[in-house]
Design a protein around this motif. Structure first.
Motif, PDB file in Angstrom:
ATOM      1  N   LEU A   8       4.472   0.246  -9.050  1.00  0.00           N
ATOM      2  CA  LEU A   8       4.173   0.158  -7.714  1.00  0.00           C
ATOM      3  C   LEU A   8       2.925  -0.802  -7.693  1.00  0.00           C
ATOM      4  O   LEU A   8       2.877  -1.975  -6.974  1.00  0.00           O
ATOM      5  CB  LEU A   8       3.529   1.120  -7.086  1.00  0.00           C
ATOM      6  N   THR A   9       1.893  -0.953  -8.713  1.00  0.00           N
ATOM      7  CA  THR A   9       0.836  -1.653  -8.773  1.00  0.00           C
ATOM      8  C   THR A   9       1.303  -3.076  -9.198  1.00  0.00           C
ATOM      9  O   THR A   9       0.946  -4.289  -8.418  1.00  0.00           O
ATOM     10  CB  THR A   9      -0.061  -1.451  -9.846  1.00  0.00           C
ATOM     11  N   LEU A  10       2.188  -3.082 -10.065  1.00  0.00           N
ATOM     12  CA  LEU A  10       2.710  -4.489 -10.378  1.00  0.00           C
ATOM     13  C   LEU A  10       3.476  -5.226  -9.297  1.00  0.00           C
ATOM     14  O   LEU A  10       3.312  -6.675  -9.056  1.00  0.00           O
ATOM     15  CB  LEU A  10       3.651  -4.497 -11.825  1.00  0.00           C
ATOM     16  N   LEU A  11       4.351  -4.261  -8.571  1.00  0.00           N
ATOM     17  CA  LEU A  11       5.295  -4.832  -7.491  1.00  0.00           C
ATOM     18  C   LEU A  11       4.173  -5.422  -6.299  1.00  0.00           C
ATOM     19  O   LEU A  11       4.353  -6.349  -5.670  1.00  0.00           O
ATOM     20  CB  LEU A  11       6.065  -3.720  -6.917  1.00  0.00           C
ATOM     21  N   VAL A  12       3.136  -4.620  -5.977  1.00  0.00           N
ATOM     22  CA  VAL A  12       2.325  -4.901  -4.921  1.00  0.00           C
ATOM     23  C   VAL A  12       1.533  -6.247  -5.318  1.00  0.00           C
ATOM     24  O   VAL A  12       1.646  -7.074  -4.462  1.00  0.00           O
ATOM     25  CB  VAL A  12       1.316  -3.822  -4.701  1.00  0.00           C
ATOM     26  N   PHE A  13       0.935  -6.323  -6.353  1.00  0.00           N
ATOM     27  CA  PHE A  13       0.586  -7.761  -6.924  1.00  0.00           C
ATOM     28  C   PHE A  13       1.345  -8.812  -6.656  1.00  0.00           C
ATOM     29  O   PHE A  13       1.263  -9.937  -6.568  1.00  0.00           O
ATOM     30  CB  PHE A  13      -0.017  -7.684  -8.173  1.00  0.00           C
ATOM     31  N   LEU A  15       3.838  -9.276  -4.875  1.00  0.00           N
ATOM     32  CA  LEU A  15       4.269  -9.588  -3.435  1.00  0.00           C
ATOM     33  C   LEU A  15       3.205 -10.063  -2.696  1.00  0.00           C
ATOM     34  O   LEU A  15       3.307 -10.243  -1.449  1.00  0.00           O
ATOM     35  CB  LEU A  15       4.930  -8.270  -2.905  1.00  0.00           C
ATOM     36  N   GLN A  16       2.067 -10.205  -3.224  1.00  0.00           N
ATOM     37  CA  GLN A  16       0.949 -10.532  -2.391  1.00  0.00           C
ATOM     38  C   GLN A  16       1.042 -11.907  -1.656  1.00  0.00           C
ATOM     39  O   GLN A  16       0.427 -12.118  -0.698  1.00  0.00           O
ATOM     40  CB  GLN A  16      -0.549 -10.657  -3.289  1.00  0.00           C
ATOM     41  N   SER A  17       1.743 -12.808  -2.531  1.00  0.00           N
ATOM     42  CA  SER A  17       1.846 -14.147  -1.895  1.00  0.00           C
ATOM     43  C   SER A  17       2.734 -14.149  -0.883  1.00  0.00           C
ATOM     44  O   SER A  17       2.845 -15.144   0.156  1.00  0.00           O
ATOM     45  CB  SER A  17       2.269 -15.193  -2.949  1.00  0.00           C
ATOM     46  N   LEU A  18       3.586 -13.106  -0.654  1.00  0.00           N
ATOM     47  CA  LEU A  18       4.583 -12.942   0.641  1.00  0.00           C
ATOM     48  C   LEU A  18       4.091 -11.843   1.682  1.00  0.00           C
ATOM     49  O   LEU A  18       4.728 -11.672   2.381  1.00  0.00           O
ATOM     50  CB  LEU A  18       5.875 -12.485  -0.145  1.00  0.00           C
ATOM     51  N   SER A  19       2.727 -11.523   1.714  1.00  0.00           N
ATOM     52  CA  SER A  19       2.374 -10.485   2.383  1.00  0.00           C
ATOM     53  C   SER A  19       1.906 -10.821   3.846  1.00  0.00           C
ATOM     54  O   SER A  19       1.359 -10.038   4.395  1.00  0.00           O
ATOM     55  CB  SER A  19       1.201  -9.862   1.780  1.00  0.00           C
ATOM     56  N   ALA A  20       2.146 -12.260   4.118  1.00  0.00           N
ATOM     57  CA  ALA A  20       1.683 -12.602   5.619  1.00  0.00           C
ATOM     58  C   ALA A  20       0.248 -12.319   5.647  1.00  0.00           C
ATOM     59  O   ALA A  20      -0.086 -12.153   7.033  1.00  0.00           O
ATOM     60  CB  ALA A  20       2.542 -11.733   6.743  1.00  0.00           C
ATOM     61  N   GLY A  21      -0.738 -12.135   4.868  1.00  0.00           N
ATOM     62  CA  GLY A  21      -2.143 -11.806   4.829  1.00  0.00           C
ATOM     63  C   GLY A  21      -2.330 -10.539   5.305  1.00  0.00           C
ATOM     64  O   GLY A  21      -3.502 -10.323   5.200  1.00  0.00           O
ATOM     65  N   ILE A  22      -1.588  -9.472   5.008  1.00  0.00           N
ATOM     66  CA  ILE A  22      -1.916  -8.166   5.315  1.00  0.00           C
ATOM     67  C   ILE A  22      -2.799  -7.707   4.103  1.00  0.00           C
ATOM     68  O   ILE A  22      -2.527  -8.057   2.878  1.00  0.00           O
ATOM     69  CB  ILE A  22      -0.656  -7.376   5.483  1.00  0.00           C
ATOM     70  N   GLU A  26      -2.159  -1.956   3.080  1.00  0.00           N
ATOM     71  CA  GLU A  26      -1.191  -1.831   3.836  1.00  0.00           C
ATOM     72  C   GLU A  26       0.293  -2.291   3.146  1.00  0.00           C
ATOM     73  O   GLU A  26       1.406  -1.705   2.958  1.00  0.00           O
ATOM     74  CB  GLU A  26      -1.273  -2.775   5.047  1.00  0.00           C
ATOM     75  N   MET A  27       0.215  -3.095   2.265  1.00  0.00           N
ATOM     76  CA  MET A  27       1.225  -3.632   1.331  1.00  0.00           C
ATOM     77  C   MET A  27       1.624  -2.519   0.372  1.00  0.00           C
ATOM     78  O   MET A  27       2.803  -2.083   0.408  1.00  0.00           O
ATOM     79  CB  MET A  27       1.096  -4.992   0.525  1.00  0.00           C
ATOM     80  N   THR A  28       0.545  -1.763  -0.253  1.00  0.00           N
ATOM     81  CA  THR A  28       0.929  -0.647  -1.224  1.00  0.00           C
ATOM     82  C   THR A  28       1.651   0.412  -0.253  1.00  0.00           C
ATOM     83  O   THR A  28       2.732   1.141  -0.702  1.00  0.00           O
ATOM     84  CB  THR A  28      -0.344  -0.026  -1.747  1.00  0.00           C
ATOM     85  N   ALA A  29       1.198   0.832   0.929  1.00  0.00           N
ATOM     86  CA  ALA A  29       1.913   1.891   1.875  1.00  0.00           C
ATOM     87  C   ALA A  29       3.233   1.522   2.063  1.00  0.00           C
ATOM     88  O   ALA A  29       4.121   2.426   2.093  1.00  0.00           O
ATOM     89  CB  ALA A  29       0.895   1.779   3.198  1.00  0.00           C
ATOM     90  N   LEU A  30       3.611   0.235   2.405  1.00  0.00           N
ATOM     91  CA  LEU A  30       4.915  -0.055   2.798  1.00  0.00           C
ATOM     92  C   LEU A  30       5.994  -0.160   1.374  1.00  0.00           C
ATOM     93  O   LEU A  30       6.740   0.387   1.649  1.00  0.00           O
ATOM     94  CB  LEU A  30       4.923  -1.739   3.196  1.00  0.00           C
TER      95      LEU A  30
END
Length: 295
Positions: A8-13, A15-22, A26-30
């Motif tokens: 999950l940690t690797l996936l969140v990081f 995806l950060q560039s695709l996170s629309a600035g959230i 919040e990204m981790t929760a999704l």
């Protein structure tokens, strides 16, 4: 569990560039919601190679997730505790899926939530006692689950509530007197539980109430006189209970009702016999994907 956290940690990081600035939380929760509810098997899964604002059912405003609508999307599994990280969430619609497990206590931390729709799942356990913390909630719909225990008194603190539908569960105990504080309430559905006690006289405070459905419970005593004060009531169903008296129904205005169902064999009062099926009240009445604008 350790491998899952690393994933999950690797996936969140990633995806950060695709996170629309959230925010990261919040990204981790999704991501955890997607994983915990078997997202790869959803009817419309999230494409995690795209901007989060394009994900099915996710609405982002000013850099925060404000809405999740995954109605009838083949969700399975449980709602993760991290749902509470979506602090700006206004609407959460997970209705008509196959969710199991208990409702996480952390859900009461979503203080901005206005709509919470959980109906037609397999959620078990009790409603969190701190549910009253959701003081902005306008709709709570959780019918057709396996919820147990009593309805918490704190629910009376949700002063903006317009729709409360807890029908077709396994709630016991009595109807909380605190419901009389919900003066904005328009729909109250407690159909088909094992609720006992009496209808509290405080029900007369609900001047905006249009639908009161208490059928198929173990409610006794007499129908309170205060029901006659509910001039906006259009649907009133109390059949298949253990009432000892319907005498106070003589004071209601028969002409105001579209539906009035009670055990007429126990009374001489000749109301119009207008039936309403179980499926309409308990199942299909609220079958929609998007909450009404005024809710």
């Amino acid at each position: 569990m350790k491998n899952l956290l690393c994933y999950l940690t690797l996936l969140v990081f990633s995806l950060q560039s695709l996170s629309a600035g959230i925010p990261n939380k919040e990204m981790t929760a999704l991501v955890e919601l997607h994983h915990a509810t078997h997202g790869t098997h959803w009817t419309t899964p999230w494409n995690m190679t795209t901007d989060v604002s394009t994900w099915h059912g996710v609405k982002v405003v000013n850099g925060h997730v404000v809405e999740i609508n995954l109605f009838r999307n083949n969700l399975e599994g449980t709602i993760p505790k991290s749902i509470s990280n979506l602090k700006n969430l206004i609407s959460l619609n997970l209705a008509f899926n196959s969710l199991t497990g208990e409702l996480p206590v952390t859900i009461v931390e979503l203080s901005r939530l206005k709509v919470l729709k959980l109906e037609m799942n397999r959620i078990k356990g009790v409603l969190p006692e701190g549910l009253g913390n959701l003081t902005n909630l306008e709709e709570l719909s959780a019918f057709n689950n396996f919820l147990t225990g009593s309805i918490p008194e704190s629910i009376g603190e949700m002063s903006k509530l317009k729709i409360l539908n807890l029908s077709s569960n396994a709630f016991k105990g009595s109807i909380p007197k605190s419901l009389g504080s919900l003066t904005e309430l328009e729909v109250l559905g407690l159909f088909e539980n094992t609720i006992e006690g009496v209808i509290p006289s405080e029900i007369g405070n609900l001047g905006k109430l249009k639908e009161l459905v208490l059928a198929n419970n173990q409610i006794g005593g007499e129908v309170p006189l205060e029901v006659a004060q509910l001039s906006n009531l259009r649907i009133f169903q109390i059949q298949n209970n253990k009432f000892e008296s319907f005498n106070n129904l003589r004071y209601v205005n028969e002409d105001q009702f579209l539906v009035l169902d009670f055990d007429k064999g126990d009374s001489n009062k000749g109301f119009k016999d207008i039936g309403l099926s179980r499926s309409r009240m308990a199942d299909t009445k609220f079958e929609e994907g998007v909450p009404d604008d005024d809710n």
